[in-house]
Design an enzyme around this catalytic site. Structure first.
Site, PDB file in Angstrom:
ATOM      1  N   LYS A 172     -25.421  33.829 -24.964  1.00  0.00           N
ATOM      2  CA  LYS A 172     -24.321  33.141 -23.996  1.00  0.00           C
ATOM      3  C   LYS A 172     -24.341  33.939 -22.683  1.00  0.00           C
ATOM      4  O   LYS A 172     -23.850  35.109 -22.519  1.00  0.00           O
ATOM      5  CB  LYS A 172     -22.953  33.376 -24.455  1.00  0.00           C
ATOM      6  N   GLY A 224     -21.104  44.223 -20.958  1.00  0.00           N
ATOM      7  CA  GLY A 224     -19.912  43.664 -20.173  1.00  0.00           C
ATOM      8  C   GLY A 224     -18.956  44.689 -20.112  1.00  0.00           C
ATOM      9  O   GLY A 224     -19.026  45.806 -19.973  1.00  0.00           O
ATOM     10  N   SER A 225     -17.664  44.455 -19.941  1.00  0.00           N
ATOM     11  CA  SER A 225     -16.543  45.374 -19.544  1.00  0.00           C
ATOM     12  C   SER A 225     -15.973  45.908 -20.860  1.00  0.00           C
ATOM     13  O   SER A 225     -16.119  45.450 -21.837  1.00  0.00           O
ATOM     14  CB  SER A 225     -15.355  44.591 -18.642  1.00  0.00           C
ATOM     15  N   THR A 228     -13.488  43.722 -22.825  1.00  0.00           N
ATOM     16  CA  THR A 228     -14.065  42.764 -23.518  1.00  0.00           C
ATOM     17  C   THR A 228     -14.960  43.296 -24.879  1.00  0.00           C
ATOM     18  O   THR A 228     -14.657  42.743 -25.945  1.00  0.00           O
ATOM     19  CB  THR A 228     -15.048  41.908 -22.656  1.00  0.00           C
ATOM     20  N   GLY A 229     -15.482  44.584 -24.632  1.00  0.00           N
ATOM     21  CA  GLY A 229     -16.119  45.128 -25.717  1.00  0.00           C
ATOM     22  C   GLY A 229     -15.211  45.471 -26.982  1.00  0.00           C
ATOM     23  O   GLY A 229     -15.341  45.442 -28.077  1.00  0.00           O
ATOM     24  N   GLU A 247     -23.035  47.766 -24.363  1.00  0.00           N
ATOM     25  CA  GLU A 247     -23.381  48.329 -23.028  1.00  0.00           C
ATOM     26  C   GLU A 247     -22.139  48.013 -22.189  1.00  0.00           C
ATOM     27  O   GLU A 247     -22.137  46.781 -21.591  1.00  0.00           O
ATOM     28  CB  GLU A 247     -24.758  47.464 -22.610  1.00  0.00           C
ATOM     29  N   CYS A 282     -23.537  48.346 -13.248  1.00  0.00           N
ATOM     30  CA  CYS A 282     -22.932  49.227 -14.153  1.00  0.00           C
ATOM     31  C   CYS A 282     -23.249  50.605 -13.894  1.00  0.00           C
ATOM     32  O   CYS A 282     -22.323  51.906 -14.052  1.00  0.00           O
ATOM     33  CB  CYS A 282     -23.359  49.187 -15.733  1.00  0.00           C
ATOM     34  N   GLU A 383     -13.157  51.559 -13.413  1.00  0.00           N
ATOM     35  CA  GLU A 383     -14.514  50.968 -12.728  1.00  0.00           C
ATOM     36  C   GLU A 383     -13.901  49.800 -12.027  1.00  0.00           C
ATOM     37  O   GLU A 383     -13.148  48.909 -12.369  1.00  0.00           O
ATOM     38  CB  GLU A 383     -15.147  50.412 -13.890  1.00  0.00           C
TER      39      GLU A 383
HETATM   40  P1  NAD Z   1     -16.914  40.588 -18.815  1.00  0.00           P
HETATM   41  O1  NAD Z   1     -16.504  41.549 -20.221  1.00  0.00           O
HETATM   42  O2  NAD Z   1     -15.608  40.144 -18.384  1.00  0.00           O
HETATM   43  O3  NAD Z   1     -17.832  39.480 -19.707  1.00  0.00           O
HETATM   44  C1  NAD Z   1     -19.144  39.763 -20.246  1.00  0.00           C
HETATM   45  C2  NAD Z   1     -19.294  38.387 -20.997  1.00  0.00           C
HETATM   46  O4  NAD Z   1     -18.488  38.271 -22.068  1.00  0.00           O
HETATM   47  C3  NAD Z   1     -19.518  37.083 -20.318  1.00  0.00           C
HETATM   48  O5  NAD Z   1     -20.551  36.372 -20.895  1.00  0.00           O
HETATM   49  C4  NAD Z   1     -17.983  36.267 -20.776  1.00  0.00           C
HETATM   50  O6  NAD Z   1     -18.141  35.271 -21.069  1.00  0.00           O
HETATM   51  C5  NAD Z   1     -18.036  37.141 -22.342  1.00  0.00           C
HETATM   52  N1  NAD Z   1     -16.727  37.251 -23.098  1.00  0.00           N
HETATM   53  C6  NAD Z   1     -15.642  37.334 -22.284  1.00  0.00           C
HETATM   54  N2  NAD Z   1     -14.650  37.450 -23.033  1.00  0.00           N
HETATM   55  C7  NAD Z   1     -14.933  37.449 -24.581  1.00  0.00           C
HETATM   56  C8  NAD Z   1     -14.649  37.202 -25.769  1.00  0.00           C
HETATM   57  N3  NAD Z   1     -13.127  37.506 -25.819  1.00  0.00           N
HETATM   58  N4  NAD Z   1     -15.405  37.278 -26.738  1.00  0.00           N
HETATM   59  C9  NAD Z   1     -16.607  37.083 -26.524  1.00  0.00           C
HETATM   60  N5  NAD Z   1     -17.166  37.251 -25.042  1.00  0.00           N
HETATM   61  C10 NAD Z   1     -16.389  37.370 -24.260  1.00  0.00           C
HETATM   62  O7  NAD Z   1     -17.865  41.380 -17.991  1.00  0.00           O
HETATM   63  P2  NAD Z   1     -18.235  40.914 -16.571  1.00  0.00           P
HETATM   64  O8  NAD Z   1     -17.302  40.958 -15.682  1.00  0.00           O
HETATM   65  O9  NAD Z   1     -19.257  40.013 -16.767  1.00  0.00           O
HETATM   66  O10 NAD Z   1     -19.318  42.098 -15.966  1.00  0.00           O
HETATM   67  C11 NAD Z   1     -19.030  43.326 -15.736  1.00  0.00           C
HETATM   68  C12 NAD Z   1     -19.060  44.260 -16.669  1.00  0.00           C
HETATM   69  O11 NAD Z   1     -20.369  44.578 -17.429  1.00  0.00           O
HETATM   70  C13 NAD Z   1     -18.719  45.844 -15.838  1.00  0.00           C
HETATM   71  O12 NAD Z   1     -17.544  46.490 -16.588  1.00  0.00           O
HETATM   72  C14 NAD Z   1     -20.019  46.331 -15.811  1.00  0.00           C
HETATM   73  O13 NAD Z   1     -20.117  47.808 -15.914  1.00  0.00           O
HETATM   74  C15 NAD Z   1     -20.643  45.891 -17.387  1.00  0.00           C
HETATM   75  N6  NAD Z   1     -21.974  46.069 -17.503  1.00  0.00           N
HETATM   76  C16 NAD Z   1     -22.867  46.893 -18.167  1.00  0.00           C
HETATM   77  C17 NAD Z   1     -23.990  47.253 -18.302  1.00  0.00           C
HETATM   78  C18 NAD Z   1     -24.649  48.071 -18.992  1.00  0.00           C
HETATM   79  O14 NAD Z   1     -25.942  48.193 -19.592  1.00  0.00           O
HETATM   80  N7  NAD Z   1     -23.831  49.084 -19.595  1.00  0.00           N
HETATM   81  C19 NAD Z   1     -24.754  46.274 -17.586  1.00  0.00           C
HETATM   82  C20 NAD Z   1     -24.455  45.313 -16.687  1.00  0.00           C
HETATM   83  C21 NAD Z   1     -22.861  45.171 -16.615  1.00  0.00           C
END
Ligand code: NAD
Length: 479
Positions: A172, A224-225, A228-229, A247, A282, A383
């Site tokens: 996704k 992601g964030s 959300t994780g 991640e 990130c 962050e």
């Molecule tokens: P986000 O958590 O808002 O969204 C990431 C993904 O999760 C999107 O595809 C979103 O549609 C999906 N999502 C959102 N809610 C969900 C749910 N309830 N269930 C399942 N999927 C869901 O993150 P973002 O704003 O897209 O990205 C920024 C974040 O990602 C920052 O915190 C950044 O540090 C992190 N990030 C981490 C790494 C790493 O390797 N550690 C790399 C890149 C980005």
């Protein structure tokens, strides 16, 4: 106007509901295309296709799987110019930076294709009258959910290790920037058996959640964030026992010791903050920690460098910084400028929309630096994922370590000193998963990347990642 499709069961399709999400160019707020808004019914269809395809896929030799993956990488390279243009308009990242992402997408696939014969078990001398062996088996259908900052790089990377290990995949992409995933879908349709890769676009709360809650998908990898994780861990736990790797975000320190050249530190601090990605990385070193003896000299040079960053049309090769990715994200980042002011930090540069007609529309924020930052302030703890650098002054090392370890995050750290013992002491004391000594930002495939504390769970970019898409099975053969 681009109208992209999802890939489900080898077909390029719209959502069953017929709903779409618009893609806006963050530099201009103009609509540049649309992509399907998937819901549970689309994820269910993707699962049926993925499950049906997986057994045959896993039965291929690892060499045959690697060969097909390399064809996907070659397909990406062939369409690199098109992917690059779409990605720049859809994300707002500059063309000079994005070029590397497209190459990286192909490289990630080739890297895991190269590990074909590393999916191996062990023989264990657990008794004398048995041959004890372990074998690595795929999970089946893997779900991967990726964020907005590097859409094509993460979507392509997301396929590689699970496929190499014999799984089929549902990916996704991020709802803010999904157009490049449409091109990846076309390439996968051409190069892979139907159902092996399924790309499902849409919102996290519908398409993402449906993947997480699907009872057939045990292995989920999320980038992601942190919030959300955590939500994904909670939702998954309501359904079954799942293997989830995360991640997540970072609030990464760059620590400069007194033996450093101020000019060099000013240069690397600007690089490490990733202003050239609008801070949307990130691994950005968003906390600059300067020893008091070099603080003034570094800051003088750093502010000059920040003032000279050229913001402009992301498609222009001379542009060094673009807009933030979306309106919602822009509003959140701007609210953190206010949070810094409210907490008493000193705004040294930036903090506003740049002046000029080119910046009247779009999600533009100047590169921003706060001084006098202390570890209790929100801009020191949270962050921001935007172009906001928080600068600290330290006098003794124990204090520097305390500040460095004072957040919930532990992703990366960058340590600058010429003394190897000091550097290693810092590297071992700082609770982060990926540490650079006298360097920053670079990723090296083969070296495991991932976070300590709330920055994540699991490691990617190396053989750990490949094996994380397998389950270990023990077999005892009575002799
Ligand atoms: P986000 O958590 O808002 O969204 C990431 C993904 O999760 C999107 O595809 C979103 O549609 C999906 N999502 C959102 N809610 C969900 C749910 N309830 N269930 C399942 N999927 C869901 O993150 P973002 O704003 O897209 O990205 C920024 C974040 O990602 C920052 O915190 C950044 O540090 C992190 N990030 C981490 C790494 C790493 O390797 N550690 C790399 C890149 C980005």
């Amino acid at each position: 106007m681009i109208e992209s499709r999802m890939l489900i069961g080898g077909e390029l399709v719209a959502a069953k509901s017929g709903e779409w999400i618009d893609s806006l160019n963050p530099a201009t707020e103009e609509k540049i295309g649309r992509f399907p808004s998937a819901a549970k019914e689309d994820v269910d269809a993707a699962y049926v296709a993925a499950e049906a395809a997986q057994v045959k896929w896993a039965a291929l030799s690892s060499g045959d799987r690697a060969h097909m993956l390399r064809n996907v990488a070659a397909g990406l390279r062939q369409r690199a110019d098109e992917v690059l243009r779409v990605e720049v308009m859809d994300t707002g990242n500059t063309i000079s930076k994005m070029k590397a992402d497209v190459e990286h997408a192909a490289h990630a696939i080739e890297y895991f294709a190269g590990l074909a014969t590393e999916i191996k078990g062990e023989t264990v001398p657990a008794s004398s009258d048995n041959l004890h062996i372990t074998i690595r088996e795929p999970y089946g259908v893997v779900g991967r959910i990726v964020p907005f900052n590097h859409p094509i790089k993460f979507a392509a990377h997301a396929l590689a290790a699970p496929l190499m290990a014999g799984n089929s995949v549902i990916v996704k992409p991020p709802e803010q920037s999904s157009l490049s995933a449409g091109i990846l879908a076309e390439i996968c349709k051409q190069e892979l058996p139907p159902g092996v890769v399924n790309i499902v676009t849409g919102y996290g709360r519908s398409a993402g959640d449906a993947i997480v809650r699907h009872s057939g998908i045990k292995r989920i990898a999320f980038t992601g964030s942190v919030p959300t994780g955590l939500a994904i861990q909670r939702s998954a736990a309501e359904i079954g026992v799942k293997c989830i790797t995360l991640e997540l975000g970072g609030k990464n320190p760059l620590i400069a010791y007194p033996d450093q050249d101020p000019e060099k530190i000013a240069e690397v601090a600007v690089q490490a903050m990733n202003f050239s990605w609008q801070g949307q990385s990130c691994g950005s070193a968003s906390r600059l920690m300067l020893h008091e003896s070099i603080y003034d000299a570094v800051m003088e040079k750093l502010l000059k460098r920040v003032a000279s960053i050229k913001m402009g049309d992301p498609l222009d090769a001379g542009s060094q910084m673009g807009p933030l990715n979306s309106k919602a994200h822009y509003d959140r980042v701007c609210s953190m400028v206010q949070a810094g002011l409210d907490d008493g930090a000193k705004l040294l540069i930036g903090g506003k929309r740049p002046e000029g007609d080119a910046f009247k529309k779009g999600y533009w924020l100047q590169p921003t630096v706060f001084g006098n930052v202390t570890s209790e302030m929100r801009i020191a703890r949270e962050e921001i994922f935007g172009p906001i650098l928080s600068v600290f002054k330290w006098s003794d090392e124990a204090e520097a370590f305390r500040i460095a370890n004072s957040t919930e995050y532990g992703l990366t750290a960058s340590i600058w000193t010429n003394d190897i013992k000091t550097a290693m002491r810092a590297a071992r004391t700082i609770k982060s998963g990926y540490i650079w000594i006298n360097n920053n930002s670079a990723h090296y495939y083969g070296m495991p990347f991932g976070g300590f504390k709330n920055s994540g769970l699991g490691r990617e970019e190396g053989s750990d990642e490949l094996l994380s898409y397998t389950e270990n099975k023990s077999i005892h053969i009575k002799l």
